[in-house]
Design an enzyme around this catalytic site. Sequence first.
Site, PDB file in Angstrom:
ATOM      1  N   PHE A 128       0.847  -1.197   0.000  1.00  0.00           N
ATOM      2  CA  PHE A 128       0.000   0.000   0.000  1.00  0.00           C
ATOM      3  C   PHE A 128       0.885   1.250   0.000  1.00  0.00           C
ATOM      4  CE2 PHE A 128      -2.924   3.094   1.871  1.00  0.00           C
ATOM      5  CZ  PHE A 128      -4.084   2.830   1.151  1.00  0.00           C
ATOM      6  N   ASP A 205       1.390  -4.566   8.677  1.00  0.00           N
ATOM      7  CA  ASP A 205       0.212  -3.754   8.409  1.00  0.00           C
ATOM      8  C   ASP A 205      -0.954  -4.726   8.206  1.00  0.00           C
ATOM      9  OD1 ASP A 205      -1.841  -2.165   7.399  1.00  0.00           O
ATOM     10  OD2 ASP A 205      -0.436  -0.779   6.439  1.00  0.00           O
ATOM     11  N   TYR A 230     -11.614   1.022   9.925  1.00  0.00           N
ATOM     12  CA  TYR A 230     -12.799   1.438   9.153  1.00  0.00           C
ATOM     13  C   TYR A 230     -13.083   0.523   7.969  1.00  0.00           C
ATOM     14  CZ  TYR A 230      -8.957   3.801   6.666  1.00  0.00           C
ATOM     15  OH  TYR A 230      -7.779   4.094   6.034  1.00  0.00           O
ATOM     16  N   LYS A 231     -12.272  -0.515   7.798  1.00  0.00           N
ATOM     17  CA  LYS A 231     -12.490  -1.447   6.692  1.00  0.00           C
ATOM     18  C   LYS A 231     -13.392  -2.580   7.195  1.00  0.00           C
ATOM     19  CE  LYS A 231      -8.442   0.269   4.354  1.00  0.00           C
ATOM     20  NZ  LYS A 231      -6.986   0.179   4.125  1.00  0.00           N
ATOM     21  N   ARG A 379     -11.673  -4.503  -7.995  1.00  0.00           N
ATOM     22  CA  ARG A 379     -11.508  -5.182  -6.699  1.00  0.00           C
ATOM     23  C   ARG A 379     -12.872  -5.397  -6.053  1.00  0.00           C
ATOM     24  NH1 ARG A 379      -8.131  -2.458  -1.807  1.00  0.00           N
ATOM     25  NH2 ARG A 379      -9.925  -1.086  -1.933  1.00  0.00           N
TER      26      ARG A 379
END
Length: 419
Positions: A128, A205, A230-231, A379
């Site tokens: 990321f 991560d 928040y995912k 995705r």
Amino acid sequence: MRDDFPRHLAKELDAADPLADLRDRFVIADDDLIYLDGNSLGRLPAATPAHLDRLVRQGWGDGLVRSWPTWIEWSRRIGDRLAAHALGARPGEVVVSDSTSVNLYKLAAAALDAAGDRRTVLVDAEDFPTDRYVLEGLAAARGLTLRLLPSDLDEGLRLDELRAALDGDVALVVLSAVAYRSGALLDMAAVNAAARQVGATVLWDLSHAVGAVPIELAATGADLAVGCTYKYLNGGPGAPAFLYVRRELQSRLRQPIQGWFGRRDQFGMGPGYDPAPDLDRFLVGTPSILALAPLDPALDVLAEAGIERVRAKGRRLGELIVTLADAWLTPYGFRVASPRGADRRGSHVCLHHPEALRISRALAEAGVVGDYRAPDRLRLGPAPLYTRYVDVWDALDRLRDLAERRGWERVPGGPSRVT
Ligand SMILES: *Cc1c(COP(=O)(O)O)cnc(C)c1O
């Protein structure tokens, strides 16, 4: 009706799904919208608005500053809940604060300071962006070498690639447990063991893994980790991130932002910075209470589901995407751009197509929200707590229709602020 995998088979999977009832615990504002982006922003838990309303009116409105003795514990209390339900960590090892980017900076800097004269930092070249950028800055400021490990866009980093790069000069290795693009899942225990052999520290991560796959920070011998809430954790847009520091390391590491929340005897307000002896030293300043609060109702749902059952359903949802994509979409130039085995994937799947950007936009217009990830990937993240098998079936069916009539051709392919 598709004969090879008729819709009723998906309905049967839903009928047998032990998590099916939990969909009602989320706000589903539009039943026609198929939401396959729970890995970017999780849905709103139904209990969250009232929970926030109470906090605002009673905690803030009535309680005022008198609420702080309760609030000040929340970063640690919610961290312990996360540790128990999602991270396989011990009490006092996880705290919720700041953002993932900031926590990554704090822990990476702490690890580098403790690494003596080792000069190399390793990161997955396809990780990321924020992870790569933060490390680039740290390496430049300290005159260290940042080595980008080549990894396959679809299959993820190979362990032998990592092992070949590990030597006595490596201070820090930063890796994502689940790759944000392909969903490739790394063997955390194997990585931790390989790094330990050469005396390097691994900083994980967990942003795309937490709440989707069971993480065993203690059992896999993990030292440091950060991740988003928040995912898959459904904490709401910009909810504060978590950080994990293995208990035995806490007193030996110092993070660089010397704020008052990290100081021993914070309200003594004494001269000079003296870090708290435990996990508190990784805190900085006043936590965002309104942003932390939604994590409680969100974790209630996860705790009820149980991360093992979430994982089991996530595997099957992913398998359904792969099966239907192979059967229906290959003729239109799509290719599964994720590891094929469910054991080697988190909970999302990427499909490659040269027109993926325009396809993702056209698909959103057709009521299916996934997202686009460069280069050329659609995705799809079916979050197990609220996504039905029939949603996946319908999404792939709409995608096939779109492909059949080349429905993306009238959609602009230009840049946008968010993809
Ligand atoms: C989403 C994500 C982030 C986001 O970091 P923020 O500081 O919350 O913007 C970081 N790392 C990974 C791997 C992610 O997937």
